[in-house]
Design an enzyme around this catalytic site. Structure first.
Site, PDB file in Angstrom:
ATOM      1  N   LEU A  15      12.325   1.358   6.284  1.00  0.00           N
ATOM      2  CA  LEU A  15      12.302   1.952   7.631  1.00  0.00           C
ATOM      3  C   LEU A  15      12.240   3.404   7.352  1.00  0.00           C
ATOM      4  O   LEU A  15      13.076   4.162   7.411  1.00  0.00           O
ATOM      5  CB  LEU A  15      13.784   1.425   8.270  1.00  0.00           C
ATOM      6  CG  LEU A  15      13.680   1.321   9.666  1.00  0.00           C
ATOM      7  CD1 LEU A  15      12.590   0.345  10.240  1.00  0.00           C
ATOM      8  CD2 LEU A  15      15.143   0.901  10.226  1.00  0.00           C
ATOM      9  N   HIS A  16      10.856   3.692   7.386  1.00  0.00           N
ATOM     10  CA  HIS A  16      10.501   5.301   7.495  1.00  0.00           C
ATOM     11  C   HIS A  16       9.646   5.380   8.565  1.00  0.00           C
ATOM     12  O   HIS A  16       9.119   4.685   9.364  1.00  0.00           O
ATOM     13  CB  HIS A  16       9.849   5.666   6.131  1.00  0.00           C
ATOM     14  CG  HIS A  16       8.481   4.734   5.882  1.00  0.00           C
ATOM     15  ND1 HIS A  16       7.250   5.499   6.157  1.00  0.00           N
ATOM     16  CD2 HIS A  16       8.100   3.473   5.670  1.00  0.00           C
ATOM     17  CE1 HIS A  16       6.319   4.600   6.030  1.00  0.00           C
ATOM     18  NE2 HIS A  16       6.685   3.617   5.833  1.00  0.00           N
ATOM     19  N   ALA A  17       9.061   6.743   8.615  1.00  0.00           N
ATOM     20  CA  ALA A  17       8.100   7.355   9.731  1.00  0.00           C
ATOM     21  C   ALA A  17       7.731   6.298  10.677  1.00  0.00           C
ATOM     22  O   ALA A  17       8.531   6.117  11.692  1.00  0.00           O
ATOM     23  CB  ALA A  17       7.003   7.745   9.089  1.00  0.00           C
ATOM     24  N   ALA A  20      10.255   3.415  11.571  1.00  0.00           N
ATOM     25  CA  ALA A  20      11.478   3.827  12.043  1.00  0.00           C
ATOM     26  C   ALA A  20      11.376   4.267  13.560  1.00  0.00           C
ATOM     27  O   ALA A  20      12.009   4.063  14.443  1.00  0.00           O
ATOM     28  CB  ALA A  20      12.013   4.930  11.281  1.00  0.00           C
TER      29      ALA A  20
END
Length: 90
Positions: A15-17, A20
């Site tokens: 759950l990044h950039a 997210a």
């Protein structure tokens, strides 16, 4: 009414950039309070900094909780979002 779901994060980079941002945007549009928790830490799902601070990786389990009218529908939509790999090449 309070509802919760346990979800395994499918995005290959967690759950990044981009994943997210998609998740936070959906949580903001839900219109009811939603939290996401990893381990003992729980944050407002509508906060990009909060969500990024959890450091959620591929395969991690998170717990989503929503409170209010339509909580089950909101969690179903957010669960579907987290269960999809948003890092696949388009």
């Amino acid at each position: 009414m309070t509802a919760s779901r346990t979800v395994t994060v499918a995005s290959s980079h967690g759950l990044h950039a981009r994943p997210a941002q998609l998740f936070v945007q959906a949580a903001q549009e839900a219109g009811i309070p939603v939290t996401i928790a990893k381990g003992e830490k729980s944050v407002d799902a509508a906060s990009i900094l909060g969500v990024l601070s959890l450091g959620v990786d591929h395969g991690d389990e998170v717990v989503l909780t929503a409170e209010g009218e339509g909580a089950d529908d909101v969690l179903d939509a957010l669960t579907a979002l987290l269960s999809t790999d948003h890092d696949e090449a388009a």
